[in-house]
Each structure stands twice: as structure tokens, then as C-alpha cells.
Design a protein around this motif. Structure first.
Motif, PDB file in Angstrom:
ATOM      1  N   PHE A  35       1.602 108.836  57.212  1.00 41.02           N
ATOM      2  CA  PHE A  35       2.763 108.210  56.573  1.00 41.02           C
ATOM      3  C   PHE A  35       2.561 108.127  55.058  1.00 41.02           C
ATOM      4  N   THR A  38       4.808 110.069  52.291  1.00 40.30           N
ATOM      5  CA  THR A  38       5.502 109.251  51.299  1.00 40.30           C
ATOM      6  C   THR A  38       5.133 109.692  49.887  1.00 40.30           C
ATOM      7  N   GLU A  89      -2.093 107.743  61.837  1.00 41.22           N
ATOM      8  CA  GLU A  89      -0.653 107.534  61.623  1.00 41.22           C
ATOM      9  C   GLU A  89      -0.347 106.945  60.247  1.00 41.22           C
ATOM     10  N   LYS A  90      -1.123 105.946  59.827  1.00 41.54           N
ATOM     11  CA  LYS A  90      -0.889 105.347  58.507  1.00 41.54           C
ATOM     12  C   LYS A  90      -1.213 106.344  57.394  1.00 41.54           C
TER      13      LYS A  90
END
Length: 141
Positions: free
Chosen positions: A83, A87, A79-80
Motif C-alpha cells: 500500500f 501510494t 500488505e502495508k
């Protein structure tokens, strides 16, 4: 950091008789690519490779695959990593300039692959016929 990498790449190609080197980086603007070109000795002829994906589902799939399997992001967890990748893409997208289309890059050697195998544009590869042929074979698999 980029200048150091390019210097090391140049040394390897000239003093250690290397024949091909890959400088993998986000070279999204004309200015960055010009900087790279200016750092190279005159006897090194770079070929800029550009890969463009226009289908949102394919972009999402590639982000997911990179978040799952790329060792550069493995310490973050899925998930990180996802992200971070989304980004980064959102931050860089407004600055993106396709290679070989500006007046100052008309003579750049480049291969632009759009949507994986849908379209391949080869520009200014004089004397590089064998290289482009092999690259097309690799990407046609």
C-alpha cells in the motif's frame, strides 16, 4: 538530508580518492537534479541513471517484490508495504520529469533504461565509454 548526503559523497570522492559513488534517491524533477548538480564540485561528473517501466504488470510485480524482500519495508508486512509503495508511486507520478530531455538538462550525462532491456538511451557520456559499456553488460544479464 540530501545536501548532507551529497556533501559526504563529494568528500569521499575528492579527499578519500573514491572513484565511483551511487547516490540512490528519487530525483524525479529537473529542479532536484539541478540542486544535486549544483552541490557537486566541478571535478565530479555525475551520470544520472533512470529506469522506466511502461508495462503495468511489471510495475505490479516490482511493487510486490519490493514489499516482500526490501529491508526498508520489511517491518510493515507485505500488505502495508505494498500500500505504501503504491501510494508513493501515485503521489510522485504527476511530478515525474524524465532526465536529460529538458532544455536545462541537455548536457546532463545520463543513461535511461526503458522496460529493463528493451531500450537503453545513453546521452552525453563523453569519456565515459568504459562506464557505459560495463553498465550495459550488467543490465544485459
Amino acid at each position: 538530508m540530501a545536501a548532507g548526503c551529497i556533501k559526504e559523497l563529494s568528500q569521499w570522492l575528492t579527499t578519500e580518492k573514491g572513484q565511483v559513488a551511487i547516490y540512490d534517491a528519487t530525483n524525479i524533477t529537473v529542479e532536484i537534479r539541478r540542486f544535486i548538480l549544483d552541490q557537486l564540485p566541478a571535478n565530479i561528473a555525475p551520470i544520472f541513471l533512470e529506469f522506466t517501466i511502461t508495462h503495468p504488470a511489471t510495475v505490479e510485480h516490482n511493487i510486490d517484490e519490493t514489499a516482500r524482500f526490501c529491508s526498508e519495508y520489511s517491518y510493515l508486512g507485505f500488505e502495508k508495504a505494498r500500500f505504501l509503495l503504491k501510494t508513493k508511486l501515485a503521489l510522485l507520478e504527476p511530478y515525474y520529469q524524465s532526465v536529460g530531455y529538458s532544455d536545462s538538462e541537455k548536457l546532463f550525462s545520463c543513461i535511461h533504461m526503458i522496460d529493463v532491456k528493451s531500450q537503453i538511451i545513453i546521452k552525453n557520456l563523453y569519456g565515459y565509454l568504459e562506464v557505459s559499456f560495463h553498465l550495459m553488460l550488467v543490465f544485459s544479464l
